[in-house]
Design an enzyme around this catalytic site. Structure first.
Site, PDB file in Angstrom:
ATOM      1  N   HIS A   1       0.819  -1.218   0.000  1.00 42.43           N
ATOM      2  CA  HIS A   1       0.000   0.000   0.000  1.00 42.43           C
ATOM      3  C   HIS A   1       0.853   1.269   0.000  1.00 42.43           C
ATOM      4  CE1 HIS A   1      -3.241  -2.729   0.437  1.00 42.43           C
ATOM      5  NE2 HIS A   1      -2.897  -3.096   1.654  1.00 42.43           N
TER       6      HIS A   1
ATOM      7  N   CYS B   1      -7.490  -6.870   4.164  1.00 40.21           N
ATOM      8  CA  CYS B   1      -8.715  -6.677   4.952  1.00 40.21           C
ATOM      9  C   CYS B   1      -9.933  -7.275   4.255  1.00 40.21           C
ATOM     10  CB  CYS B   1      -8.947  -5.188   5.213  1.00 40.21           C
ATOM     11  SG  CYS B   1      -8.971  -4.182   3.728  1.00 40.21           S
TER      12      CYS B   1
END
Length: 442
Positions: free
Chosen positions: A10, A42
């Site tokens: 990320h 997630c």
């Protein structure tokens, strides 16, 4: 300008995309151990429960896309060593085993985190898996199809989401945690009690306040032994937590005792021309006014973007974080920001107080309305708001995003009590829930 980025999930992806836009003539090289980037771990639970039908949809960028922008994208390459004085790196091509040297003008460390795996007796048995990356996701999905009794160890957000996903697939699920509550870092007991009741109602076994001692089985795991009980298991998923993945720079950069790289407000490390971002770093935790280790994808993308903005000269400061997060458990929409009352009392010297408002989120004359519970945590001495939580069967989680801004700007309960929020019967009452809870604090 030659830029090298080590690690690309990320923070790395955000920094690379922004650096290419800001410095199109620079040479940007990525070294990434995996063969993919930007995987949203997630969403693994969403894949398990078939809400997301293919885990491949959990990527938002690709090596091919970055390469098409002129970025040198080296997948399955591991950086073995870095010499910060000579600005050189030793790199291994994991496909060919070739080892070579590279150099940089600017170095970006986005090394990420890795699951904490204690040394359990029997920990090498088959069907004991981690939950972090794309390969883990595929393994969990495949093995859970055949498993009947699944044990999830760790009742943070990821463990809780997986427990729900497995239950929705009609598995016998046990959720183990050494804490006596689920999601104890994010929510106070009056909120976790509600969530726990949902799990218990659906047959999920909550084994809380228990510590795993060992695993038993013949090649494959068949049983989990804790200090209080034992549980049948065809599949065990470890979700104990994450630690910064920083062995590469150990002893070479300033870090916290846990290895998290210390950075300043411009993402600069203790070495010149070396920047760091994401789960390998400390963050400024505003409610406690101190540096903490809080691995969140939202922090990572912000920090990666800031690296690009500050690469040549200090330009845009990091504003810190409130650790804002949310989760959906069955019909419950839950979110929190800042410090819980329990964490504030145990980890700070603040004079902590709290109030809780329970009210219908919109007027009772509407055809339907639903109860919401909102908690506000504040410092009695300064009157500043330091945290909040909300739970409802209606999605009101955006209130915590608003409260995050309130905490970041150091607003008091007096200021929040009279802040202007709109009223429309479809959505709320004349006093916003945030006004209401702040008025209660007065």
């Amino acid at each position: 300008m030659k830029i090298v980025v080590v690690g690309c999930t990320h923070a790395g992806t955000a920094s690379v995309v922004n650096m290419k836009e800001l410095y199109p003539d620079s040479q940007i090289t990525i070294y990434e151990k995996n063969d993919n980037i930007s995987f949203l771990s997630c969403g693994i639970a969403l894949s398990v429960s078939n809400i997301v039908t293919e885990p491949e949809k959990l990527f938002y960028n690709s090596p091919e896309n970055l390469a098409s922008q002129g970025i040198i994208t080296n997948m399955k390459h591991e950086v073995l060593d870095i010499n910060f004085d000579s600005k050189t790196l030793l790199v291994k091509n994991l496909t060919t085993d070739d080892v070579f040297e590279d150099n940089y003008d600017k170095l970006v460390l986005t090394l990420g985190s890795w699951p904490i795996v204690p040394k359990f007796e029997g920990g090498n048995l088959e069907n004991i898996v981690l939950c972090k990356n794309y390969d883990h996701a595929k393994t969990i999905i495949q093995k859970s199809e055949e498993a009947k009794n699944i044990v999830v160890i760790g009742a943070g957000y990821i463990g809780v989401e997986l427990a729900e996903a497995f239950e929705l697939k009609n598995k016998n699920v046990t959720l183990i945690d050494s804490q006596d509550r689920i999601m104890a870092k994010y929510l106070d007991k009056d909120f976790t009690d509600v969530a726990e009741a949902e799990f218990t109602k659906r047959g999920v076994k909550l084994a809380l306040g228990q510590t795993v001692q060992k695993f038993e089985g013949d090649k494959k795991v068949s049983k989990v032994i804790t200090d209080k009980n034992e549980y049948e298991a065809d599949l065990v998923v470890l979700c104990i937590g994450f630690a910064p993945n920083t062995n590469l720079i150990k002893g070479k950069l300033d870090t916290l005792p846990n290895g998290a790289i210390i950075i300043d407000e411009y993402m600069r490390t203790s070495k010149e021309d070396v920047f760091a971002a994401g789960d390998c770093c400390v963050v400024r935790f505003n409610p406690a006014n101190e540096n903490r280790y809080i691995p969140l994808a939202t922090n990572a993308v912000r920090m990666g973007t800031l690296v690009a903005r500050n690469l040549v000269k200090p330009t845009l400061k990091y504003m810190g974080t409130q650790g804002t997060s949310g989760i959906k458990i069955y019909d419950l929409s839950i979110a929190s920001t800042g410090l819980t009352e329990e964490v504030a009392r145990s980890t700070t010297s603040l004079n902590v107080a709290s109030v809780t408002a329970i009210d219908n989120y919109r007027p009772e004359f509407m055809p339907t309305f639903e109860e919401a519970k909102l908690k506000l945590v504040y410092d009695k001495d300064t009157r500043k708001i330091i945290g909040g939580q909300i739970i409802s069967k209606i999605d009101l989680t955006q209130y915590m995003n608003t409260l995050s801004v309130v905490i970041q700007n150091e607003m008091t309960i007096e200021e929040l009590a009279i802040t202007d929020f709109f009223f429309q019967p479809h959505f709320n009452k004349p006093w916003s829930l945030l006004n209401t809870v702040a008025l209660m604090a007065l």
